[in-house]
Design an enzyme around this catalytic site. Structure first.
Site, PDB file in Angstrom:
ATOM      1  CG  HIS A 141     -52.852 -16.568 -18.786  1.00  0.00           C
ATOM      2  ND1 HIS A 141     -52.025 -15.673 -19.273  1.00  0.00           N
ATOM      3  CD2 HIS A 141     -52.941 -17.596 -19.907  1.00  0.00           C
ATOM      4  CE1 HIS A 141     -51.583 -16.011 -20.310  1.00  0.00           C
ATOM      5  NE2 HIS A 141     -51.992 -17.083 -20.641  1.00  0.00           N
ATOM      6  CB  VAL A 153     -57.764 -14.613  -4.392  1.00  0.00           C
ATOM      7  CG1 VAL A 153     -57.618 -15.668  -3.662  1.00  0.00           C
ATOM      8  CG2 VAL A 153     -58.987 -15.254  -5.352  1.00  0.00           C
ATOM      9  NE  ARG A 174     -63.061 -10.386  -9.271  1.00  0.00           N
ATOM     10  CZ  ARG A 174     -61.792 -11.067  -8.901  1.00  0.00           C
ATOM     11  NH1 ARG A 174     -61.207 -11.114  -8.078  1.00  0.00           N
ATOM     12  NH2 ARG A 174     -61.031 -11.373  -9.970  1.00  0.00           N
TER      13      ARG A 174
END
Length: 447
Positions: A235, A294, A291
Site C-alpha cells: 500500500h 510526495v 497536504r
C-alpha cells in the site's frame, strides 16, 4: 505575503519548500533533530533551530518545541511538508491560537478528512463517487455479515483512523469475515489507538488514481489533473505518473470537474489530493490527503505550475493564481521514489553515501537532500530522493527515464534504483498495463 516561514520537516521535502521560499524572497527557518544537524536544508536555511534528539516524537512531532522555535525566530507561518504534523488538526489549531499561519487547510477540514468514515460521508454529500460499503463504523459481526452480503464478496475491512495499509484486511468469502474483522480491529487499535473499522467492496484489479486539487478558502476550487499511483508495495506508492495511461480525456475532465466543484463547495483552502480506486470506467473515493503529496512534482512537470508557490500564496490570503481554464496539460511525467532500502527484501539500508551523482539533461529533475559523505540516519523514512522525468509523450518519457536511471549513482548504501531499472524495461509497464496488485505479484515471481 509572509516575512518568514518555518519549515517543520526534514529531508527532500524540507529542501523543496526552502527553495520555493527563497524564490519568493521569504526568509526561512528550519527545525532539526540532533541527527539532522548536517542535513542540506539545515545548511541552506537562513536560520535553524535544533528541537530535540533523533526520535521523531521528541523532535519533528514535538508541537511545543516547534511553536517555541516560531516564537524565538519570529516566523509568521509554518509549512509542514508531508508526513509528521502535516495532517495534525491539533497542530493547525495551536498555530492559529498563536497567530501563526498554518500553510494548509483548517483544522476542521483536516479532522473531517482524517476520519475515514466521516470523509466518506462528506465525499458522498459533495457528489464524489464512493465505494459501496458501510455508512459508518461496524460494531459487531452480525452487522458486518449483513453489510457484506448486501454489497457482495470480496470485501475489505479498514481502520477508520488508519493509513499505510495498517488495519486493512480482505475477506474473500463469508467464512473469512470473522477473523478479518477481529484482526483489522486489533491492528487498528494497536496502530492508531482507535479500533473502529468499516467495510467496503473489495475491487479485484483497480488502479489508484488521485486528483490534485486546490481551494482558495473562499468558495473557489480548481484541479491540476490526475496522477496514476498504481505501482505500490504494501500500500506504499513506488512509481507515480501523470497523466494516467488508463484514462481518456472525457474521464479526466469528468472526475477533475467533480473534485474541483467539491473543494469549492467545502470551502477548502490550500492543496489537497482526492484519491480513488478506478475499475471498469468507474471511480470510487477512498480518501483525501489534506497536504502536499510526495508525488506533486509530476503534476508540476505537466502543468508548469509550482504547487508550493501556490500553497504559500493561498495561505497568505492571495487566492489562487490561476483559473481552471488557465491550467493546461503538457506531455507526460513519471516519478520514481529512491529509497535507502535493499531492492530485493526492502529492508532499510542506513549508512554513509560515499558517492552521489544525479542524472541531468532536458526534462530531468531530482529532488533530494543527500550528498556524497552524507550519513543517512536510521530513525526516519527511507526516502532519499525522487527522480522526476518529463517528456512530450509517454514513450519519450520512458526512454528518458531509462537513460536517467542508468546515470544515477548512489554508492555506500543499498537503494531501490535496481528495481526501477528492471521496471522501465518491463513490457507491462511500457504498455501502461498494471493495477495496484501488479508490483507485489511481480516481486513474488522474482523471488
Amino acid at each position: 505575503m509572509f516575512q518568514k516561514i518555518l519549515i517543520a520537516n526534514r529531508g527532500e521535502i524540507a529542501l523543496r519548500v526552502l527553495r520555493a521560499c527563497k524564490e519568493l524572497g521569504i526568509q526561512t527557518v528550519v527545525v532539526h533533530s540532533t541527527a539532522d544537524a548536517d542535513a542540506m536544508h539545515v545548511r541552506l536555511a537562513d536560520e535553524s533551530v535544533c528541537i530535540g534528539p533523533p526520535p521523531s516524537r521528541d523532535s519533528y512531532l514535538n508541537i511545543h518545541q516547534i511553536v517555541a522555535a516560531c516564537e524565538i525566530t519570529g516566523a509568521d507561518a509554518v509549512h509542514p511538508g508531508y508526513g509528521f504534523l502535516s495532517e495534525n488538526a491539533k497542530f493547525a489549531d495551536i498555530l492559529a491560537a498563536h497567530n501563526i499561519t498554518f500553510i494548509g487547510p483548517s483544522g476542521d477540514h483536516i479532522r473531517i478528512m482524517g476520519d475515514k468514515i466521516e470523509a466518506k460521508r462528506t465525499a458522498k454529500r459533495l457528489g464524489i463517487p464512493v465505494v459501496p460499503g458501510s455508512d459508518g463504523a461496524v460494531t459487531d459481526e452480525k452487522e458486518a455479515r449483513r453489510i457484506a452480503a448486501d454489497i457482495g464478496y470480496p470485501v475489505i475491512i479498514k481502520a477508520s483512523a488508519g493509513g499505510g495499509g495498517r488495519g486493512m484486511k480482505v475477506a474473500l468469502t463469508e467464512a473469512d469475515l470473522e477473523i478479518a474483522l477481529q484482526t483489522a480491529r486489533t491492528e487498528a487499535g494497536a496502530a492508531f489507538g482507535d479500533d473502529a473499522v468499516y467495510i467496503e467492496k473489495y475491487l479485484q484489479k483497480p488502479r489508484h488514481i488521485e486528483v490534485q486539487v486546490f481551494g482558495d478558502g473562499f468558495g473557489r476550487g480548481v484541479h491540476f489533473g490526475e496522477r496514476d499511483c498504481s505501482l505500490q508495495r504494501r500500500h506504499q506508492k513506488v512509481w507515480e505518473e501523470a497523466p494516467s495511461p488508463a484514462l481518456n480525456a472525457e474521464e479526466r475532465a469528468r472526475i477533475g470537474g467533480i473534485c474541483a466543484n467539491a473543494i469549492a463547495d467545502l470551502g477548502y483552502s490550500g492543496a489537497g489530493t482526492i484519491e480513488f480506486l478506478y475499475e471498469n470506467g468507474e471511480f470510487y473515493f477512498i480518501e483525501m490527503n489534506t497536504r502536499l503529496q510526495v508525488e506533486h512534482p509530476v503534476t508540476e512537470a505537466i502543468t508548469g505550475i509550482d504547487l508550493v508557490h501556490e500553497q504559500i500564496r493561498v495561505a497568505s490570503g492571495g487566492g489562487l493564481s490561476v483559473k481552471q481554464e488557465d491550467i493546461k496539460f503538457n506531455g507526460h511525467a513519471i516519478e520514481c521514489r529512491i529509497n535507502a532500502e535493499d531492492p530485493r527484501n526492502f529492508t532499510p539500508s542506513p549508512g554513509t553515501i560515499t558517492h552521489f551523482h544525479t542524472p541531468g539533461g532536458l526534462g530531468i529533475r531530482v529532488d533530494s537532500g543527500v550528498y556524497s559523505g552524507y550519513k543517512i540516519p536510521p530513525y526516519y523514512d527511507s526516502l532519499i530522493g525522487k527522480l522526476i522525468v518529463h517528456g512530450r509523450n509517454r514513450v519519450e518519457c520512458m526512454m528518458r527515464l531509462r537513460r536517467a536511471l542508468d546515470e544515477f549513482v548512489v554508492d555506500g548504501i543499498k537503494t531501490t534504483l535496481p528495481l526501477f531499472r528492471d521496471l522501465v524495461g518491463n513490457a507491462d509497464i511500457a504498455n501502461g498495463d498494471y493495477d495496484i496488485h501488479w508490483l507485489e505479484k511481480y516481486l513474488a515471481k522474482e523471488d
